[in-house]
Design a protein around this motif. Sequence first.
Motif, PDB file in Angstrom:
ATOM      1  N   PRO A  57       0.775  -1.101   0.044  1.00  0.00           N
ATOM      2  CA  PRO A  57      -0.100  -0.096   0.016  1.00  0.00           C
ATOM      3  C   PRO A  57       0.852   1.301   0.072  1.00  0.00           C
ATOM      4  CG  PRO A  57       0.247  -0.976   2.180  1.00  0.00           C
ATOM      5  CD  PRO A  57       0.755  -1.952   1.419  1.00  0.00           C
ATOM      6  N   ASP A  58       0.429   2.373  -0.468  1.00  0.00           N
ATOM      7  CA  ASP A  58       1.289   3.600  -0.263  1.00  0.00           C
ATOM      8  C   ASP A  58       1.265   4.179   1.148  1.00  0.00           C
ATOM      9  OD1 ASP A  58       2.037   6.109  -1.013  1.00  0.00           O
ATOM     10  OD2 ASP A  58       0.302   6.972  -1.351  1.00  0.00           O
ATOM     11  N   ALA A  59       2.329   4.264   1.461  1.00  0.00           N
ATOM     12  CA  ALA A  59       2.779   4.579   2.830  1.00  0.00           C
ATOM     13  C   ALA A  59       3.464   5.805   2.956  1.00  0.00           C
ATOM     14  CB  ALA A  59       3.447   3.359   3.651  1.00  0.00           C
ATOM     15  N   SER A  67      -1.093   9.384   8.253  1.00  0.00           N
ATOM     16  CA  SER A  67      -0.889   8.055   7.429  1.00  0.00           C
ATOM     17  C   SER A  67      -2.118   7.566   6.653  1.00  0.00           C
ATOM     18  CB  SER A  67      -0.324   6.957   8.370  1.00  0.00           C
ATOM     19  OG  SER A  67      -1.212   6.813   9.328  1.00  0.00           O
ATOM     20  N   ASN A  68      -1.910   6.998   5.619  1.00  0.00           N
ATOM     21  CA  ASN A  68      -3.003   6.421   4.874  1.00  0.00           C
ATOM     22  C   ASN A  68      -3.530   5.159   5.809  1.00  0.00           C
ATOM     23  OD1 ASN A  68      -2.649   8.295   2.806  1.00  0.00           O
ATOM     24  ND2 ASN A  68      -1.352   6.783   1.780  1.00  0.00           N
ATOM     25  N   GLN A  69      -4.858   5.305   5.795  1.00  0.00           N
ATOM     26  CA  GLN A  69      -5.618   4.266   6.261  1.00  0.00           C
ATOM     27  C   GLN A  69      -5.913   3.026   5.119  1.00  0.00           C
ATOM     28  OE1 GLN A  69      -9.352   5.337   8.088  1.00  0.00           O
ATOM     29  NE2 GLN A  69      -9.950   3.071   8.862  1.00  0.00           N
ATOM     30  N   VAL A  70      -5.539   1.567   5.685  1.00  0.00           N
ATOM     31  CA  VAL A  70      -5.661   0.469   4.868  1.00  0.00           C
ATOM     32  C   VAL A  70      -6.986  -0.218   5.522  1.00  0.00           C
ATOM     33  CG1 VAL A  70      -4.520  -1.524   4.083  1.00  0.00           C
ATOM     34  CG2 VAL A  70      -3.308   0.410   4.599  1.00  0.00           C
ATOM     35  N   ASN A  71      -7.759  -0.695   4.246  1.00  0.00           N
ATOM     36  CA  ASN A  71      -9.009  -1.408   4.591  1.00  0.00           C
ATOM     37  C   ASN A  71      -8.680  -2.911   3.949  1.00  0.00           C
ATOM     38  OD1 ASN A  71     -10.452   0.306   5.870  1.00  0.00           O
ATOM     39  ND2 ASN A  71     -11.078   1.305   3.962  1.00  0.00           N
ATOM     40  N   ILE A  72      -8.506  -3.805   4.498  1.00  0.00           N
ATOM     41  CA  ILE A  72      -8.544  -5.261   4.149  1.00  0.00           C
ATOM     42  C   ILE A  72      -9.803  -5.938   3.893  1.00  0.00           C
ATOM     43  CG2 ILE A  72      -7.744  -7.496   4.370  1.00  0.00           C
ATOM     44  CD1 ILE A  72      -5.373  -6.227   5.925  1.00  0.00           C
TER      45      ILE A  72
END
Length: 100
Positions: A57-59, A67-72
């Motif tokens: 992911p773009d970090a 920071s970017n939030q990641v959804n799995i």
Amino acid sequence: MSENVPFHIDPVMTAAVVAYRNPAHSYIANNLLPIVNVGMKKFSYRTYPIGTFFDAPDATMGRTGESNQVNIESSAETAEVLDYGLHDLVPADDVSQAQN
């Protein structure tokens, strides 16, 4: 001498196989795939899209940014345990020759 059996008999190799023992600490099957009691034949599990754990992911972020939030994403799947078995006939002559 021609043997009329469906398997090759080699006394030296048979003795080597019978004499060899794996050290108990070298077995890894239960560490890799432990036995799990499921209780029922039907069970459910989660599936993920193929790129979920392969794509980075773009970090990147700036000095004062967030920071970017990641959804799995995943989905629930259901399956059922199937019973398998095979049966084969072994001629009595082959059994008696193998015992000798």
